[in-house]
Design a protein around this motif. Structure first.
Motif, PDB file in Angstrom:
ATOM      1  N   VAL A   1      14.988  33.354 -49.174  1.00 33.89           N
ATOM      2  CA  VAL A   1      13.961  34.365 -49.428  1.00 33.89           C
ATOM      3  C   VAL A   1      12.730  33.656 -49.952  1.00 33.89           C
ATOM      4  N   GLY A   2      11.574  34.077 -49.456  1.00 44.08           N
ATOM      5  CA  GLY A   2      10.345  33.446 -49.916  1.00 44.08           C
ATOM      6  C   GLY A   2       9.282  34.480 -50.189  1.00 44.08           C
ATOM      7  N   LYS A   3       8.317  34.045 -51.004  1.00 40.98           N
ATOM      8  CA  LYS A   3       7.197  34.937 -51.326  1.00 40.98           C
ATOM      9  C   LYS A   3       5.971  34.410 -50.602  1.00 40.98           C
ATOM     10  N   ILE A   4       5.290  35.300 -49.913  1.00 45.36           N
ATOM     11  CA  ILE A   4       4.162  34.894 -49.080  1.00 45.36           C
ATOM     12  C   ILE A   4       2.878  34.907 -49.885  1.00 45.36           C
TER      13      ILE A   4
ATOM     14  N   ASN B   1       1.742  38.277 -51.321  1.00 44.38           N
ATOM     15  CA  ASN B   1       2.687  38.597 -52.402  1.00 44.38           C
ATOM     16  C   ASN B   1       3.867  39.448 -51.979  1.00 44.38           C
ATOM     17  N   THR B   2       4.083  39.588 -50.680  1.00 44.22           N
ATOM     18  CA  THR B   2       5.324  40.264 -50.290  1.00 44.22           C
ATOM     19  C   THR B   2       6.381  39.194 -50.012  1.00 44.22           C
ATOM     20  N   TYR B   3       7.624  39.662 -49.907  1.00 48.50           N
ATOM     21  CA  TYR B   3       8.739  38.739 -49.715  1.00 48.50           C
ATOM     22  C   TYR B   3       9.267  38.861 -48.291  1.00 48.50           C
ATOM     23  N   THR B   4       9.880  37.765 -47.836  1.00 44.11           N
ATOM     24  CA  THR B   4      10.391  37.766 -46.477  1.00 44.11           C
ATOM     25  C   THR B   4      11.451  36.677 -46.341  1.00 44.11           C
ATOM     26  N   TYR B   5      12.057  36.592 -45.149  1.00 46.42           N
ATOM     27  CA  TYR B   5      12.875  35.413 -44.851  1.00 46.42           C
ATOM     28  C   TYR B   5      11.952  34.404 -44.185  1.00 46.42           C
TER      29      TYR B   5
ATOM     30  N   VAL C   1      12.001  31.431 -53.200  1.00 45.48           N
ATOM     31  CA  VAL C   1      12.562  31.951 -54.445  1.00 45.48           C
ATOM     32  C   VAL C   1      14.078  31.786 -54.448  1.00 45.48           C
ATOM     33  N   THR C   2      14.645  31.469 -53.294  1.00 41.47           N
ATOM     34  CA  THR C   2      16.031  31.019 -53.299  1.00 41.47           C
ATOM     35  C   THR C   2      16.034  29.683 -52.589  1.00 41.47           C
TER      36      THR C   2
END
Lengths: 291, 234, 237, 406, 318
Positions: free
Chosen positions: D385-388, D287-291, D401-402
Motif C-alpha cells: 500500500v502506498g500514499k500518492i 494524498n490518497t492511497y493505492t496499490y 506505507v507497507t
C-alpha cells in the motif's frame, strides 16, 4: 441521507429530463425512435472535452457550439434519410433499424477518432464553490447543469407554445394528416425538429460528463435506453413530460443507491417495464383513443 | 375564366385509377356541390385538388396558375383551403387551431382575423383556450370552418360537412354557408346530403370516379333517372 | 319473429373519451333475417358492428348469441362460433394470394363452411385466385372480405358498406347472393348508405343517429317517419 | 429450379467465407524445421477492456522487437537463437469473439506460445480451450481464482497475484493504523467483490466490522450520493474497490464533495497514474492511497531484463508511449517466455510448463519476483500500500506505507 | 375438394417442401463435415450458434413483426439454466442443455405481457428486460444459485465435440421448425396476424395465442443455443453470455439475409459472420462501421434483405 438523495435526485433528474428532450421531440413529431440519440449525447460530450483540453474553451461556450454544430448535422442527416424512410412500407420499424445502424456507425467513428479511454470534464470547471441547502452542500457543477437544463426546457416550452413554428410542430404532433391538409409545411417542420432534437442531444452531452462521471464511445446505447424510459414515463411530445420522467428517474436512482445500492442499475429498466405495462400513455398522457 | 379549372384528371392509388377523366370548373364566389355516395371518389378528388394525393394525369389550374404539381402548403398560399372530415387538430386549443389556419398571414392580420371570427362565432371565443377535443361535434365543425376561413382563401374545399352532425347542426351549417353565398370565397362542397343543394349555384354528380351529371340543382331535380340511380329514391 | 333470435344486443354503450359513439342501443336478429342498419355518417353503425364482432368491448350492455354471453369474447372465438364480418375499408392479407386469404379462414373458422373454392366462385373471384390480394382493386378486395367471411362458416354475417364503389351490375349480383345466404339461414346485418340496395334486400331496417336507434321497421315506413327524414334525408328539421 | 441454384450459391458462400477465415490447415511444424517462434495473443482495440489491453499488448510487442534486435530468443531445445513472431488478433473486448480467435491461434496458426488478453473476462474463455488443446496459456493479468486448478497444468499467471490476495497488505495497514470506522464501496464484479470479501474477512478476524460495506453495479458512474451516505457513517478510512472508470468517478465525486477522510483508498491510480492525472486532475489523487504497481513501485534487485528506469526510457523511445503498469506487465510476460524458452528442454507444452516451475522463485524482473504455486497462480508479487503525492505539474510519486517485499 | 387445381397446388406445395428440405440437409452436412477440412471449430460452432439465433429472431420478427433487441436475455438464461443444472443438480451436459432451454421458455412466459407492446416500445422494452435478467443473474444476492459476478466454471463437463454435435442438432431442428412454420397454415396465420390482426382474428385465428407460441419457441431456440454455447465455453461471466452484441449480430444477420424466409438468416449468417471473421482476423476496427453502414443502406434500399433481390422477380425462395 434522505434529503441529500432527494435533492441530488432532483438535480440529476432535471438534467436527465433535458437529456431526453431531443428524443421526445423527434419521437413526437416523426413517430420515430432515434436510437442514435445517446451517441449524439456522447458526441456532445466529446465536443466539450476537446474544446476544453485542446482549445481551453469553457463548456458554457461549448453548449452553444454543440447546439449549432449538431443542428447542422441533424439537417444534413434529415434530407438523405428521413423522406425516403417516411415513404417506405413500415416507417416505424424501419426507422428503428436505420437509427440503430446509424448508432453503430457513430460508435465506430468515435472509437476511431477519440479512442476508447473514458474521458471526462473536471467538476471544478465552473469553480470550486458549492451550494448549501437544507444543511447539505451540493457541488456547483450540478447546480449549473440543472440550471442550464431548466433554461433549455423552458425555452423549448416557449418555442412550442408561443411561436408560430412551435404551433405548427404541435399540430404535426397532434395529427400529421390534418396538419398536411391544413397546408402546414410539414416536411420543413419535421426537418427543423429533427435538427433541434439532435442539437439538444449534443448540447445536453456537453454537460453529461459532469453528471455521469465519464464518457466513452460505448456509452450511447445505455443513454438512449434511459432517455427512452424517461420519455415513456413522462409522455410524448410534452417537454414537461420529460421533466417529470427525468425527476422520477433521478430520484428513484438516488434513493436506490442509498438504500439498495447493488440493484441501482436496474432503475431505468424496471421503471420502463412497469410504465409500459401498466400505463403506456405515460404519467401525463391522457390515454385518449381515437376512433 | 373559372377560378378553378380541372381538366381530364386521373387520380388513383398504385396503378389503379379511382378518378377517371374528371372535368370540373368552379367560378369565383360560387358554391358548387359535388354530390356522390360513399366511395364514389369525392374525398379522392378533394385530396388531389389539395395536393395530398399525386395526380396520374390531367391538369388543375387555380386562376391562371397551374397548381397540378404543387405541394399542399404552396396551394394554401395560392388561395386554396381544405376542410377535411376531421377538420381540426384535436390536441390543440381552439385559438391555436385558428392560428394554424392563418399560418401564412402576418401576425397583425392573423390577430385581426381571429378577432373578427370571434365576433361572428362567439362560441369559439368562449372556448378559445380549450382543446378542440373538448368541443362537441357541431362546435368542431364550426371551428373547422373558422379555421379554413382564417387563411382568407379564394376557394374552400369541403369534405362532407354534414358527416356525423345532428340535423339541427346540419341546418346551422347550411345557414352559415348561405351567409357566404354571394360574397366571400368560392366553395366546392363534397356531400351526399341533398339538402346542400338548396343554396348551390351548380352541382356535379360523381359516381364510381366519373362525373355523371352536371348542371344547376334545378336541372338535377328534373332528372329523375339520376335521382333514382344514385339516391335510391323512387 | 317466430324464430328464436340468434343475436341479442342490449343497451350497448360505447364511449371514446367523452364521446358516446353508442348510447344504449338494443336489438335482435333471427336466423335467415337481413337487418338493414342505416343512418348518417358518424351515427354509430360501424361502432355497433365492431361491438358485435368483438373489436371493441362495450362500456356497458351485453351481447348474446346461441345461449352464450359473448360480450367479452375475443374476436377469433366469435369467428369460430359463427360471427363474421366484412370491413368498410377492406382488410385483406395483402401479401397472401386471394386463395390463401380464403383458405386461412376456412382452416381456422367454423365448420361446416363453404369451401375456399365455393367461396371464390360465390363472389366471382376464381379467375384471380392466384393473385396477391394487394393486386386487387378496391371492389375486388371487398368481395374478398366477403369470401373470407363465408369460408369461416358464419351464422351471423355483418356487412359493412359493401355497396360503395361497386358498379350497378355488381351490386345486383351481390344483393342476390346475400339473399341466397339468408335463404341458407345465415342472419345478416347490412350497414349501407345506398338506400336502394337496402330496400332491395330487407324488410326491416334500424335507423341510427348520434349513437341511438331512432327508428325500427320497414324502409318505406322509415321514409315517412319525420325524425328519420329529418336526420337521414335532410328534410324538415 | 432457381431455388436449388440459390442453395448451391449458399453452399459456395459457406465454403468461401470459411476460406476467408484463415489459411487452410497445415500440420504442426516439427521442431527441427522451426525458423521462428510464433507467439499468439489477442488484444482489444475497442470496448470495455481496450484501455488496459492495448498498453499490455504494446509491452509484449516491445519485448519482441527488443529481443529480435539481438538476433532473436535463445531456444534451448534448438540450441540456437530464433526470431520471435507475434500473431495477434483484435477481440474487441468480446469474450465470444475471443473464443474463436484463441481457437484460431491454436488450430490454424499453430502458434508455439499462447498468451492471453488482459483481464479475467477475456482470459476466461481461453482456459478450457488451452487445456483441451494442451497449450500452455501464459495468463498475463487474468486473476480469477477459479482458473487455477490442480488438474490443469496448462496455465501460468505471469504477473499479479489472484485478486483475492490483493487486499492482504491493505488489511494489515488498516489494522496497524487502528482504524475502526472503515467504509467500503465495491463494484459487483468478480475482481472487486472478491477483494471486498477478503478485506472484510481479514478485518473481521481483527474484530473490525466495516461501518459501511455496499456493492454497486460496475456501470456506476455517479458516486456523489454514495459518498454522502458513506460520510454519514463518519468513517476514518474510505475504501473504493472498482475498475478504472469507477475509481475515476469516485475520486471526482470525492473532490467535488469537499469531504475529508483520514484515508481514501482506490485501486487503479497505482497502476494507471497518467490516466488519473489527465482525467481527474493531479490534486484529486494527491494524498490518497493505492496499490502502487510498477513503475511507481521499483525493484532494486532485477536479475533478468531491463529495470524500470531502463524500460521507461527504451519503451518511450520505441513506442512514443509512456510507461504504465500494464505495459510493464506485457513486457514482463515476454521476459517469462524468454526465460522459459531458454531453459525448456523441448518445445512440448508440458515441458515448457516444467521449465517455468523450475525457475519460479529465482527470477526477479522489474515486475518483482516471479513465483508461482503448483496450480500456476502467481504468489511472488505482492501489492503493497502506498500514499500518492502529486505536484502541480502532474508528477506522481508514492510513499510506501507497507513494505513492498512483505 | 378433389379438383385438379387443388391437386396441382398440392404438387407445388410438395415441390416447395422438397426444396425447403434441402436447406437443413445442407446445414447438417456442411457443419458435420466442415470440421474435417477446417481446423478452427470455434468459428464453425459460433457460426452455427449465430445461425440458430438468427432463425430465432427470424421466427419472431419475420413472422410476427416483434423486433427483440433483448433477445440475448433468453440466450444468457439458457446458458445459466444449463450451468445451474450442472452445478447444483449435477445433471449431465445434454440434459442440462434441455433444462437451459426450458428455463428460457419459462422466463418467456413471465415476459409474455411484453407482447402487448408494439414497434419501438417492444424492441426497447425487450432490451430492458434482458438488462434486468442479466443484472439479476450477476447480483451478489444470487451468489448461491448463479455464483453472481464470479461467473460459471464448468470445466468438469467440458465436451467440445459433444457440444458441437448438440449445436448441429439444435440448428437443424431450428431450421426444420422455421420451415414447418413457414409452410404450414400456422405460418400463414402468423403472416396474416402481422398484416392485419383484426382480419386475422375474424378469420378465426387466435391472435394472442399464436404470437405467444412463437415467442416461446424463439425463446426456446435462444435458450438451447445459449445453453450449448455456455457448455462449449465452459467458463463464462454474466456479461459473456448477456453480451448485447449477440442480439445485435443475430438481428443484423437476419435483416441482411432477409427475414420471413428460411434461407435469409442462413445466408446472412454465412456471409456476414464470414465477413466478420475475414475482416476480424486481419483488422476488425472497421467492422462495426461497415455493418452500421450496411444496415443504413439496407433499410433505405433493400429492406427485404439480399433475398428480396431474388424474390423481386417473383421467384420462390424457401
Amino acid at each position: 441521507m434522505f434529503t441529500y438523495s432527494l435533492v441530488s435526485g432532483i438535480l440529476f433528474g432535471i438534467f436527465f429530463g433535458f437529456m431526453a428532450l431531443g428524443l421526445n421531440l423527434i419521437f413526437g413529431v416523426m413517430e420515430m425512435v432515434n436510437l442514435a440519440h445517446g451517441d449524439f449525447v456522447v458526441l456532445g460530450g466529446y465536443v466539450a472535452i476537446m474544446a476544453l483540453t485542446s482549445l481551453h474553451i469553457n463548456p458554457v461556450v461549448s453548449l452553444v457550439i454543440a447546439l449549432v454544430l449538431f443542428f447542422l448535422v441533424g439537417l444534413g442527416l434529415f434530407f438523405p434519410l428521413i423522406p425516403r424512410l417516411s415513404n417506405s412500407r413500415d416507417p416505424e420499424m424501419l426507422s428503428l433499424i436505420l437509427f440503430f445502424g446509424l448508432s453503430q456507425v457513430l460508435e465506430a467513428l468515435m472509437v476511431i477518432k477519440f479512442g476508447v479511454n473514458p474521458e471526462s470534464l473536471p467538476l471544478s470547471v465552473f469553480g470550486n464553490s458549492s451550494w448549501h441547502f437544507l444543511g447539505q452542500s451540493y457541488q456547483i457543477a450540478w447546480i449549473v447543469t440543472a440550471l442550464v437544463s431548466l433554461v433549455m426546457i423552458t425555452l423549448t416550452y416557449v418555442f412550442l407554445y408561443y411561436t408560430s413554428l412551435g404551433r405548427a410542430v404541435r399540430a404535426v404532433m397532434g395529427n400529421r394528416e390534418e396538419a398536411l391538409a391544413s397546408g402546414l409545411p410539414v416536411k420543413r417542420t419535421s426537418a427543423i425538429i429533427f435538427a433541434i432534437g439532435i442539437g439538444l442531444a449534443a448540447m445536453s452531452g456537453v454537460l453529461s460528463p459532469l453528471m455521469i462521471g465519464s464518457l466513452d464511445p460505448t456509452s450511447g446505447l445505455g443513454l438512449t435506453t434511459i432517455a427512452f424510459a424517461i420519455v415513456v414515463i413522462g409522455s410524448l411530445g410534452n417537454p414537461l413530460g420529460s421533466v417529470v420522467g427525468g425527476l422520477v428517474y433521478g430520484v428513484s436512482l438516488m434513493l436506490m443507491q442509498t438504500y439498495l445500492s447493488s440493484w441501482s442499475v436496474l432503475v431505468p429498466y424496471l421503471l420502463l417495464l412497469i410504465i409500459v405495462l401498466v400505463k403506456p400513455s405515460g404519467l401525463l398522457g391522457k390515454g385518449v383513443r381515437h376512433a | 375564366m373559372a377560378l378553378l379549372h380541372i381538366s381530364s384528371l386521373y387520380v388513383g392509388y398504385n396503378s389503379l385509377n379511382v378518378l377517371t377523366d374528371v372535368n370540373l370548373d368552379v367560378e369565383a364566389g360560387t358554391q358548387v356541390v359535388l354530390l356522390g355516395a360513399n366511395g364514389s371518389g369525392k374525398t379522392t378528388l378533394l385530396k388531389s385538388l389539395m395536393g395530398l394525393l399525386p395526380v396520374h394525369a390531367g391538369q388543375i389550374v387555380l386562376d391562371t396558375q397551374d397548381i397540378t404539381r404543387l405541394g399542399p402548403s404552396a396551394r394554401v398560399r395560392a388561395g386554396l383551403a381544405y376542410l377535411s372530415e376531421i377538420g381540426v387538430i384535436a390536441s390543440l386549443s381552439v385559438e391555436d387551431n385558428l392560428n394554424i389556419g392563418g399560418y401564412y398571414l402576418t401576425r397583425t392580420l392573423r390577430r385581426q382575423q381571429i378577432r373578427s371570427l370571434y365576433q361572428q362565432l362567439p362560441i369559439l371565443y368562449e372556448k378559445r383556450k380549450n382543446p378542440a377535443s373538448s368541443l362537441s361535434g357541431g362546435q368542431r365543425k364550426i371551428l373547422a370552418f373558422a379555421k379554413v376561413l382564417m387563411g382568407q382563401p379564394r376557394l374552400i374545399l369541403m369534405d362532407e360537412p354534414s358527416a356525423g352532425l345532428a340535423p339541427v347542426m346540419v341546418n346551422e351549417m347550411i345557414q352559415i354557408l348561405n351567409t357566404y353565398r354571394s360574397h366571400g370565397p368560392a366553395f366546392l362542397i363534397a356531400e351526399q346530403n341533398v339538402k346542400f343543394l338548396e343554396g348551390a349555384h351548380y352541382v356535379y354528380v360523381l359516381d364510381n370516379g366519373q362525373i355523371r351529371f352536371q348542371g344547376t340543382p334545378q336541372d338535377l331535380d328534373a332528372d329523375a333517372h339520376i335521382k333514382a340511380a344514385y339516391f335510391g329514391l323512387t | 319473429m317466430s324464430r328464436e333470435p340468434i343475436l341479442i344486443f342490449e343497451n350497448i354503450v360505447k364511449k371514446f373519451g367523452a364521446f358516446r359513439a353508442l348510447d344504449g342501443v338494443s336489438g335482435t336478429l333471427a336466423p335467415g333475417e337481413i337487418l338493414g342498419l342505416v343512418g348518417p355518417n358518424g351515427s354509430g353503425k360501424t361502432t355497433l358492428i365492431n361491438v358485435i364482432a368483438g373489436l371493441y368491448y362495450p362500456d356497458s350492455g351485453g351481447v348474446r348469441s346461441q345461449e352464450q354471453d359473448i360480450t367479452h369474447w375475443p374476436m377469433h372465438k366469435r369467428a369460430r362460433m359463427g360471427i363474421n364480418r366484412t370491413f368498410q375499408i377492406p382488410k385483406p392479407f395483402k401479401s397472401l394470394s386471394v386463395e390463401e386469404n380464403i383458405a386461412l379462414a376456412y382452416h381456422y373458422g367454423r365448420k361446416p363452411a363453404m369451401s375456399p373454392q365455393q367461396a371464390l366462385d360465390f363472389v366471382g373471384l376464381a379467375p384471380v385466385k392466384n393473385q396477391l390480394a394487394l393486386q386487387l382493386n378496391s371492389s375486388q378486395q371487398k368481395l374478398l372480405d366477403l369470401a373470407r367471411a363465408l369460408a369461416a362458416g358464419p351464422r351471423i354475417l355483418l356487412i359493412d358498406e359493401l355497396a360503395a364503389g361497386l358498379s350497378h351490375q355488381e351490386l345486383q349480383v351481390v344483393a342476390d347472393h346475400l339473399q341466397a345466404l339468408a335463404q341458407q339461414d345465415i342472419a345478416l346485418i347490412v350497414v349501407e348508405h345506398h338506400l336502394g340496395f337496402v330496400n332491395q334486400l330487407t324488410e326491416r331496417v334500424m335507423v341510427m343517429n348520434a349513437g341511438k336507434e331512432i327508428f325500427q321497421g320497414s324502409l318505406s315506413r322509415a321514409a315517412q317517419d319525420p325524425t328519420v327524414s329529418a336526420v337521414y334525408l335532410g328534410t324538415g328539421s | 429450379m432457381k431455388s436449388t441454384a440459390i442453395l448451391g450459391m449458399a453452399a459456395v458462400l459457406l465454403s468461401a467465407s470459411l476460406a476467408g477465415c484463415g489459411s487452410s490447415p497445415s500440420t504442426a511444424p516439427s521442431a527441427k524445421s522451426i525458423k521462428d517462434i510464433t507467439i499468439g495473443t489477442l488484444y482489444a482495440k475497442s470496448g470495455a477492456f481496450a484501455t488496459s489491453s492495448m498498453p499490455e499488448y504494446s509491452g509484449l510487442t516491445f519485448w519482441a522487437s527488443q529481443i529480435n534486435k539481438t538476433g532473436g530468443v535463445y531456444v534451448k531445445a534448438l540450441h540456437k537463437k530464433v526470431p520471435v513472431k507475434i500473431v495477434a488478433y483484435n477481440d474487441q473486448s468480446s469474450a465470444t469473439t475471443a473464443t474463436t480467435l484463441y481457437s484460431q491461434l491454436i488450430t490454424v496458426n499453430h502458434v508455439n506460445i499462447l498468451v492471453a488478453d488482459f483481464g479475467s473476462v477475456l482470459t476466461s474463455v481461453a482456459v478450457p480451450i488451452a487445456q483441451e488443446k494442451k497449450m500452455l496459456l501464459f495468463d498475463q493479468t487474468g486473476t480469477g481464482a477459479s482458473f487455477f486448478t490442480p488438474s490443469n497444468p496448462y496455465i501460468v499467471l505471469t504477473s499479479l497475484p489472484t485478486s483475492g490476495l490483493w487486499p492482504t497488505s491493505l488489511a494489515q495497514y488498516l489494522i496497524h493504523k487502528g482504524y475502526s470506522r472503515i467504509a467500503i464501496v465495491y463494484a459487483t464484479n468478480d475482481f472487486d467483490q472478491s477483494q471486498d470479501q477478503t478485506l472484510v474477512s481479514k478485518l473481521k478476524a481483527a474484530h473490525i466490522t466495516p461501518v459501511y460495506n455496499n456493492g454497486v453495479p460496475t456501470s456506476t458512474s455517479s458516486y456523489s450520493v454514495l459518498l454522502n451516505n458513506m460520510s454519514h457513517t463518519n468513517p476514518q478510512a474510505v475504501i473504493e474497490l472498482g475498475y478504472p472508470n469507477n475509481d475515476i468517478a469516485f475520486l471526482q465525486a470525492l473532490k467535488a464533495s469537499g469531504d475529508h477522510f483520514n484515508m481514501v483508498f482506490t485501486i487503479f491510480p497505482g497502476q494507471l497514474p497518467q490516466l488519473f492525472v489527465s482525467s481527474v486532475g493531479p490534486s484529486s489523487i494527491n494524498n490518497t492511497y493505492t496499490y502502487p504497481a510498477p513503475p511507481l513501485l521499483t525493484f532494486s534487485h532485477v536479475n533478468y531484463g531491463l529495470n524500470t528506469a531502463q524500460f521507461d526510457l527504451a519503451f518511450k523511445k520505441a513506442t512514443g508511449q509512456s510507461t504504465n503498469f500494464l505495459s510493464i506487465a506485457g513486457y514482463n510476460t515476454g521476459l517469462i517466455i524468454q526465460k522459459t524458452l531458454s531453459t525448456a528442454n523441448s518445445l512440448n507444452q508440458l515441458s515448457l510448463r516444467h521449465a517455468v516451475s523450475r525457475f519460479s522463485g529465482s527470477l526477479s524482473t522489474l515486475d518483482g519476483t516471479f513465483k508461482i504455486d503448483s496450480k500456476g497462480a502467481q504468489i511472488g508479487e505482492t501489492l503493497p500500500v502506498g500514499k500518492i503525492t502529486t505536484n502541480s505539474k502532474g508528477r506522481v510519486s508514492v510513499q510506501f506505507v507497507t513494505s513492498p517485499n512483505s | 375438394m378433389l379438383n385438379t387445381q387443388l391437386v396441382e397446388a398440392g404438387k407445388r406445395q410438395r415441390g416447395r417442401l422438397l426444396i425447403n428440405g434441402v436447406i437443413p440437409f445442407l446445414v447438417l452436412v456442411g457443419f458435420s463435415l466442415s470440421p474435417f477440412v477446417y481446423a478452427n471449430q470455434a468459428i464453425l460452432f459460433q457460426m452455427m450458434a449465430f445461425m440458430a439465433l438468427a432463425q430465432g429472431v427470424n421466427l419472431l420478427y419475420g413472422f410476427t413483426g416483434y423486433l427483440p433487441f433483448g433477445y440475448v436475455g433468453f440466450f444468457g438464461i439458457g446458458a445459466y439454466g444449463m450451468a445451474i443444472s450442472i452445478q447444483l443438480l449435477h445433471f449431465p451436459g445434454l440434459l442440462a442443455v434441455v433444462m437451459g432451454g426450458l428455463l428460457s421458455a419459462i422466463i418467456a412466459i413471465i415476459f409474455l405481457p411484453l407482447l402487448r407492446l408494439s414497434g419501438a416500445y417492444f424492441a426497447i422494452s425487450s432490451l430492458a428486460a434482458a438488462e434486468v435478467l442479466s443484472n439479476v443473474v450477476s447480483n451478489s444476492a444470487m451468489i448461491h444459485i448463479t455464483n453472481g459476478p464470479y461467473g460459471e466454471q464448468l470445466t468438469q463437463s467440458y465436451h467440445p465435440v459433444t457440444s458441437y454435435v448438440a449445436m448441429v442438432i439444435v440448428l437443424v431442428l431450428t431450421t426444420v421448425t422455421v420451415i414447418f412454420i413457414r409452410n404450414m397454415p400456422f405460418g400463414r396465420a402468423l403472416m396474416a396476424i402481422r398484416e392485419d390482426p383484426v382480419s386475422a382474428a375474424m378469420a378465426g385465428i387466435a391472435v394472442v395465442r399464436s404470437r405467444s407460441i412463437v415467442w416461446l419457441l424463439s425463446a426456446l431456440i435462444a435458450g438451447l443455443t445459449g445453453a450449448i454455447f455456455g457448455w462449449h465455453l465452459s467458463v463464462f461471466y454474466p456479461n459473456t453470455v448477456f453480451d448485447l452484441n449477440i442480439s445485435i449480430l443475430a438481428i443484423v444477420f437476419t435483416l441482411f439475409g432477409g427475414y420471413g424466409t428460411v434461407t435469409g438468416p442462413v445466408l446472412g449468417s454465412i456471409v456476414l459472420y464470414g465477413l466478420y471473421n475475414a475482416i476480424g482476423i486481419s483488422d476488425p476496427q472497421y467492422f462495426q462501421l461497415i455493418y452500421g453502414l450496411l444496415i443504413v443502406a439496407l433499410v433505405l434500399f433493400l429492406p427485404g434483405g439480399i433475398i428480396s433481390l431474388i424474390q423481386r422477380r417473383g421467384n420462390y425462395v424457401p
